[in-house]
Design a protein around this motif. Structure first.
Motif, PDB file in Angstrom:
ATOM      1  N   GLU A  51      -1.929  15.590  -1.028  1.00  0.00           N
ATOM      2  CA  GLU A  51      -2.777  14.653  -1.705  1.00  0.00           C
ATOM      3  C   GLU A  51      -4.337  15.020  -1.890  1.00  0.00           C
ATOM      4  O   GLU A  51      -4.859  14.566  -2.755  1.00  0.00           O
ATOM      5  CB  GLU A  51      -2.818  13.207  -0.808  1.00  0.00           C
ATOM      6  N   ARG A  81       5.003  13.479  -0.789  1.00  0.00           N
ATOM      7  CA  ARG A  81       3.954  12.598  -1.081  1.00  0.00           C
ATOM      8  C   ARG A  81       3.635  12.314  -2.431  1.00  0.00           C
ATOM      9  O   ARG A  81       2.646  12.028  -2.771  1.00  0.00           O
ATOM     10  CB  ARG A  81       2.626  13.224  -0.261  1.00  0.00           C
ATOM     11  N   LEU A  84       2.117   9.012  -3.420  1.00  0.00           N
ATOM     12  CA  LEU A  84       0.761   8.996  -3.244  1.00  0.00           C
ATOM     13  C   LEU A  84      -0.169   9.959  -4.290  1.00  0.00           C
ATOM     14  O   LEU A  84      -1.136   9.384  -4.702  1.00  0.00           O
ATOM     15  CB  LEU A  84       0.260   9.627  -1.959  1.00  0.00           C
TER      16      LEU A  84
END
Length: 245
Positions: A51, A81, A84
């Motif tokens: 991220e 992820r 995200l």
């Protein structure tokens, strides 16, 4: 008679933004904004699926003054992820598609990551162990999601020109140059099936870094592998491929 305005699309894939890339892409996005009406980023937005890398890209994208349409790639899924990453990068001007469609600058874009499975007569079939069936099912599901996204464009905008945005390849021709042994992991012909049926005029993908820039799917659909290393090898100083609709 007034000439119909053309939409200029700049496409690239596999930009692999790293945590150390702060400032690296600012001039690239500024220049691309001068030349294009829409920017496509066809997967592998981040290098390791982190991220923090997505946050760097999000900041760099502030230099882009035209809309961006993209999909995630396998690198963006590396650490689990991906949701995200999509949330960080996406905003009112940056559309990260996952089985969805969007209309930008008068053109309809449908996007999925895609998946592997092989091409033509060498496509893997739904047979054998559960793990193998799950592998094939993933490609089937991605093709269905692409078809549904294109169908939504057909329903809402029946006369609009349509572009498919992918990460994995829908045809063998644009992965040629990679070792043949890994072709099944570079894309699937299942992704090509909706393209002609839904009247797509062109599809863009990446993933195969040493593949081939141009190919054609059944029905005359143009397919472009716009992986950044391929564009650089082809002599594009600022690596993006221009396509007019």
């Amino acid at each position: 008679m007034e000439e119909t305005k053309r939409t200029r699309i700049a496409a690239v894939a596999d930009i692999h933004v790293k945590e150390t890339d702060k400032g690296k892409w600012v001039n690239w996005f500024k220049e691309i904004s001068k030349q294009a009406d829409v920017v496509l980023i066809c997967g592998d937005l981040t290098d390791t699926g982190d991220e923090v890398e997505a946050q760097v890209l999000s900041e760099e994208l502030k230099s882009c003054t035209v809309p961006v349409v993209g999909v995630l790639g396998n690198h963006d899924y590396e650490k689990g992820r991906h949701k995200l990453i999509r949330q960080i990068v996406q905003n009112e001007k940056v559309h990260i598609l996952n089985g969805e469609s969007v209309v930008v600058a008068g053109v309809g874009f449908a996007g999925v990551k895609g998946f592997g499975g092989g091409f033509d007569n060498h496509m893997l079939s739904m047979f054998g162990e559960g793990a193998m069936k799950a592998f094939v099912q993933e490609a089937v599901d991605e093709a269905l999601h692409l078809d549904r996204a294109l169908a939504r464009l057909d329903g809402d905008y029946p006369t609009i020109k349509k572009i498919a945005v992918l990460h994995y390849s829908p045809i063998k021709a644009t992965v040629v140059g990679e070792p043949e042994a890994i072709f099944p992991f570079l894309g699937s012909s299942r992704l090509a099936e909706p393209l002609a049926r839904r009247g797509v005029i062109a599809a863009f993908h990446g993933h195969a870094h040493v593949g081939t820039l141009e190919g054609e799917a059944a029905g005359g659909v143009k397919v472009f592998n716009v992986a950044k290393p391929i564009l650089q090898k082809a002599g594009y100083t600022l690596p993006f491929y221009m396509f007019e609709v």
